[in-house]
Design a protein around this motif. Sequence first.
Motif, PDB file in Angstrom:
ATOM      1  N   GLU A 309      19.742  63.069  46.075  1.00  0.00           N
ATOM      2  CA  GLU A 309      18.357  62.620  46.199  1.00  0.00           C
ATOM      3  C   GLU A 309      18.288  61.122  46.461  1.00  0.00           C
ATOM      4  OE1 GLU A 309      14.236  62.636  43.535  1.00  0.00           O
ATOM      5  OE2 GLU A 309      15.919  63.975  43.033  1.00  0.00           O
ATOM      6  N   SER A 310      19.167  60.359  45.817  1.00  0.00           N
ATOM      7  CA  SER A 310      19.202  58.919  46.072  1.00  0.00           C
ATOM      8  C   SER A 310      19.596  58.633  47.515  1.00  0.00           C
ATOM      9  CB  SER A 310      20.200  58.238  45.121  1.00  0.00           C
ATOM     10  OG  SER A 310      19.819  58.424  43.774  1.00  0.00           O
ATOM     11  N   THR A 311      20.566  59.410  48.009  1.00  0.00           N
ATOM     12  CA  THR A 311      20.988  59.210  49.400  1.00  0.00           C
ATOM     13  C   THR A 311      19.865  59.511  50.378  1.00  0.00           C
ATOM     14  OG1 THR A 311      23.252  59.776  48.765  1.00  0.00           O
ATOM     15  CG2 THR A 311      22.708  59.872  51.115  1.00  0.00           C
ATOM     16  N   ARG A 312      19.149  60.617  50.157  1.00  0.00           N
ATOM     17  CA  ARG A 312      18.043  60.955  51.041  1.00  0.00           C
ATOM     18  C   ARG A 312      16.914  59.921  50.950  1.00  0.00           C
ATOM     19  NH1 ARG A 312      19.357  66.312  49.345  1.00  0.00           N
ATOM     20  NH2 ARG A 312      17.809  66.172  47.671  1.00  0.00           N
ATOM     21  N   GLY A 313      16.678  59.442  49.765  1.00  0.00           N
ATOM     22  CA  GLY A 313      15.642  58.428  49.617  1.00  0.00           C
ATOM     23  C   GLY A 313      15.980  57.144  50.355  1.00  0.00           C
ATOM     24  N   ARG A 314      17.254  56.712  50.256  1.00  0.00           N
ATOM     25  CA  ARG A 314      17.649  55.515  50.988  1.00  0.00           C
ATOM     26  C   ARG A 314      17.572  55.758  52.494  1.00  0.00           C
ATOM     27  NH1 ARG A 314      23.052  52.418  49.253  1.00  0.00           N
ATOM     28  NH2 ARG A 314      21.711  52.162  47.415  1.00  0.00           N
ATOM     29  N   ALA A 315      17.956  56.945  52.934  1.00  0.00           N
ATOM     30  CA  ALA A 315      17.889  57.247  54.363  1.00  0.00           C
ATOM     31  C   ALA A 315      16.445  57.191  54.857  1.00  0.00           C
ATOM     32  CB  ALA A 315      18.496  58.618  54.632  1.00  0.00           C
ATOM     33  N   ARG A 316      15.510  57.681  54.068  1.00  0.00           N
ATOM     34  CA  ARG A 316      14.109  57.625  54.469  1.00  0.00           C
ATOM     35  C   ARG A 316      13.632  56.168  54.593  1.00  0.00           C
ATOM     36  NH1 ARG A 316      13.639  61.539  50.222  1.00  0.00           N
ATOM     37  NH2 ARG A 316      13.629  63.670  51.054  1.00  0.00           N
ATOM     38  N   LEU A 317      14.105  55.329  53.666  1.00  0.00           N
ATOM     39  CA  LEU A 317      13.728  53.917  53.744  1.00  0.00           C
ATOM     40  C   LEU A 317      14.280  53.270  55.002  1.00  0.00           C
ATOM     41  CD1 LEU A 317      14.245  52.789  50.020  1.00  0.00           C
ATOM     42  CD2 LEU A 317      12.084  53.160  51.209  1.00  0.00           C
ATOM     43  N   TYR A 318      15.551  53.565  55.312  1.00  0.00           N
ATOM     44  CA  TYR A 318      16.149  53.027  56.544  1.00  0.00           C
ATOM     45  C   TYR A 318      15.370  53.503  57.778  1.00  0.00           C
ATOM     46  CZ  TYR A 318      20.301  51.316  54.060  1.00  0.00           C
ATOM     47  OH  TYR A 318      21.140  50.633  53.247  1.00  0.00           O
ATOM     48  N   ARG A 319      15.008  54.770  57.805  1.00  0.00           N
ATOM     49  CA  ARG A 319      14.295  55.309  58.962  1.00  0.00           C
ATOM     50  C   ARG A 319      12.903  54.712  59.078  1.00  0.00           C
ATOM     51  NH1 ARG A 319      13.457  61.677  59.166  1.00  0.00           N
ATOM     52  NH2 ARG A 319      12.185  61.117  57.359  1.00  0.00           N
ATOM     53  N   ARG A 320      12.234  54.535  57.945  1.00  0.00           N
ATOM     54  CA  ARG A 320      10.887  53.992  57.975  1.00  0.00           C
ATOM     55  C   ARG A 320      10.895  52.546  58.463  1.00  0.00           C
ATOM     56  NH1 ARG A 320       8.003  54.542  52.423  1.00  0.00           N
ATOM     57  NH2 ARG A 320       8.558  56.705  52.916  1.00  0.00           N
ATOM     58  N   SER A 321      11.911  51.774  58.072  1.00  0.00           N
ATOM     59  CA  SER A 321      11.977  50.368  58.481  1.00  0.00           C
ATOM     60  C   SER A 321      12.771  50.154  59.760  1.00  0.00           C
ATOM     61  CB  SER A 321      12.621  49.545  57.359  1.00  0.00           C
ATOM     62  OG  SER A 321      13.942  50.011  57.089  1.00  0.00           O
ATOM     63  N   ARG A 322      13.248  51.281  60.364  1.00  0.00           N
ATOM     64  CA  ARG A 322      14.027  51.222  61.598  1.00  0.00           C
ATOM     65  C   ARG A 322      15.273  50.347  61.436  1.00  0.00           C
ATOM     66  NH1 ARG A 322      10.899  53.375  65.662  1.00  0.00           N
ATOM     67  NH2 ARG A 322       8.651  53.470  65.224  1.00  0.00           N
ATOM     68  N   SER A 323      15.893  50.424  60.262  1.00  0.00           N
ATOM     69  CA  SER A 323      17.102  49.641  59.975  1.00  0.00           C
ATOM     70  C   SER A 323      18.336  50.440  60.389  1.00  0.00           C
ATOM     71  CB  SER A 323      17.155  49.273  58.484  1.00  0.00           C
ATOM     72  OG  SER A 323      16.042  48.495  58.119  1.00  0.00           O
ATOM     73  N   ARG A 324      18.495  50.612  61.707  1.00  0.00           N
ATOM     74  CA  ARG A 324      19.647  51.396  62.191  1.00  0.00           C
ATOM     75  C   ARG A 324      20.950  50.654  61.927  1.00  0.00           C
ATOM     76  NH1 ARG A 324      15.861  51.230  66.303  1.00  0.00           N
ATOM     77  NH2 ARG A 324      14.620  53.149  66.564  1.00  0.00           N
ATOM     78  N   GLY A 325      20.910  49.316  61.974  1.00  0.00           N
ATOM     79  CA  GLY A 325      22.129  48.558  61.702  1.00  0.00           C
ATOM     80  C   GLY A 325      22.617  48.748  60.281  1.00  0.00           C
ATOM     81  N   HIS A 326      21.705  48.710  59.298  1.00  0.00           N
ATOM     82  CA  HIS A 326      22.099  48.937  57.900  1.00  0.00           C
ATOM     83  C   HIS A 326      22.613  50.353  57.701  1.00  0.00           C
ATOM     84  CE1 HIS A 326      19.656  45.298  57.340  1.00  0.00           C
ATOM     85  NE2 HIS A 326      20.383  45.099  56.254  1.00  0.00           N
ATOM     86  N   ALA A 327      21.939  51.318  58.315  1.00  0.00           N
ATOM     87  CA  ALA A 327      22.382  52.701  58.164  1.00  0.00           C
ATOM     88  C   ALA A 327      23.761  52.902  58.770  1.00  0.00           C
ATOM     89  CB  ALA A 327      21.360  53.632  58.830  1.00  0.00           C
ATOM     90  N   ALA A 328      23.988  52.317  59.957  1.00  0.00           N
ATOM     91  CA  ALA A 328      25.303  52.438  60.582  1.00  0.00           C
ATOM     92  C   ALA A 328      26.377  51.761  59.749  1.00  0.00           C
ATOM     93  CB  ALA A 328      25.254  51.844  61.991  1.00  0.00           C
ATOM     94  N   ALA A 329      26.065  50.578  59.191  1.00  0.00           N
ATOM     95  CA  ALA A 329      27.047  49.887  58.354  1.00  0.00           C
ATOM     96  C   ALA A 329      27.396  50.698  57.112  1.00  0.00           C
ATOM     97  CB  ALA A 329      26.497  48.508  57.968  1.00  0.00           C
ATOM     98  N   ALA A 330      26.387  51.347  56.498  1.00  0.00           N
ATOM     99  CA  ALA A 330      26.666  52.177  55.326  1.00  0.00           C
ATOM    100  C   ALA A 330      27.545  53.368  55.692  1.00  0.00           C
ATOM    101  CB  ALA A 330      25.350  52.638  54.707  1.00  0.00           C
TER     102      ALA A 330
END
Length: 401
Positions: A309-330
């Motif tokens: 659930e924590s992982t999905r929540g962080r993914a939603r935050l990345y998607r909402r803020s369009r932080s593709r660089g942070h998501a790719a780095a993770a």
Amino acid sequence: MSAPATGTWTSAPTSGDGTTLADRAGRRWRLLRWWLIGLVALALAIGALAVMRPAGSSGPLDPGSTRPEGSGALAAVLADQGVQVHHVTTTAEAVAAAGPGTTLLVVPASFLLPEQADALAATPGDVVLAGAGDELLRAVSEDQVGLGTWTATPPAVAVEPRCDLPAATAAGTMLLAPGLEALGPDATTCWHDGDGYAALAALTAGGRSVVAVDDTTFLRNDTVTEEGDAALALHLLGAHEDLVWFVQDPADTTSSAEEPAIGVGSLPPWAGAAGWLGVLVALVAAVWRARRVGPLVAEDLPVVVPAAESTRGRARLYRRSRSRGHAAAALRAATAEHIARRLGLARSTTPETFVDAVVRATGHDPQAVADVLYGPPPADDVALRELARRLDILESEVHRP
């Protein structure tokens, strides 16, 4: 219709966050109780100081002190002879009380200011200085007497006064330390040493009598009965019916009779001790409540959140803020950690060494492996999904037996 339930229940009013008034009151009490306990303890300590304070004073050369360094015995004898002793602790009180027909006694005052010395020098009454500093001594004597340039020590044997002053003649041989120097012809000195210094100097300055004694032992309770100490003290201090005994308070800053002694003479005698006790309590409380540096303490979490659930929540935050660089780095960091653990590589391994190890384990092209693990961030969501797919394939091939 069925009968109502026999049990009863009550509910306390709740606020928007779900807490009740009792919950909030209990939390505030837990936060404030130690401060309240400290304040109560401080109040009790101040009360104990006020109740248990001895009747007499305890300062050196204080006319109310019965300790060895005090002067209560001499003050009591003077009172029996009809001398009214006025104990003052500020310069303003001393100037106001030391009028014509009085004797002003000034015992050592280490905190005396220049303007206070000038105010004492301008008083019209007779002055007796016991252990005075050079500034006060010169101001009162009009530069006729000063302190010697060396530390005076009492003589090995009692010496004669070798002067015709009535007080010195009555005292006779004494063991006073000679530390005064006559700077003018008008000063009469007594109890000399071989270097030209004296233990007592007397003169007439400003129309009044001025006597300075460098050694204060003739005033102390433990030495007033030795040699001629008592006779000298009674002659010097008993010349008038009113004796102003000035023991300066360290906090005294007054310099004139018109200046009120607010905050010094108006405070009770135990106020100083109570103030220092309050400072001590504040320091102890600060040390007690301060942040302590030590190992981390594990605490129970109020809510346990599953990792997925924590992982999905962080993914939603990345998607909402369009932080593709942070998501790719993770994603790349997690894949690199898994591959390094599988290949037995250290965390400090350089990217070049890590890419070489992955190439040996998979047989892929080194540039392709470097682009997957250390390439630029994806430009859109499609590129991010493609990167996640390639990372998953690369990790699965490294873990393939």
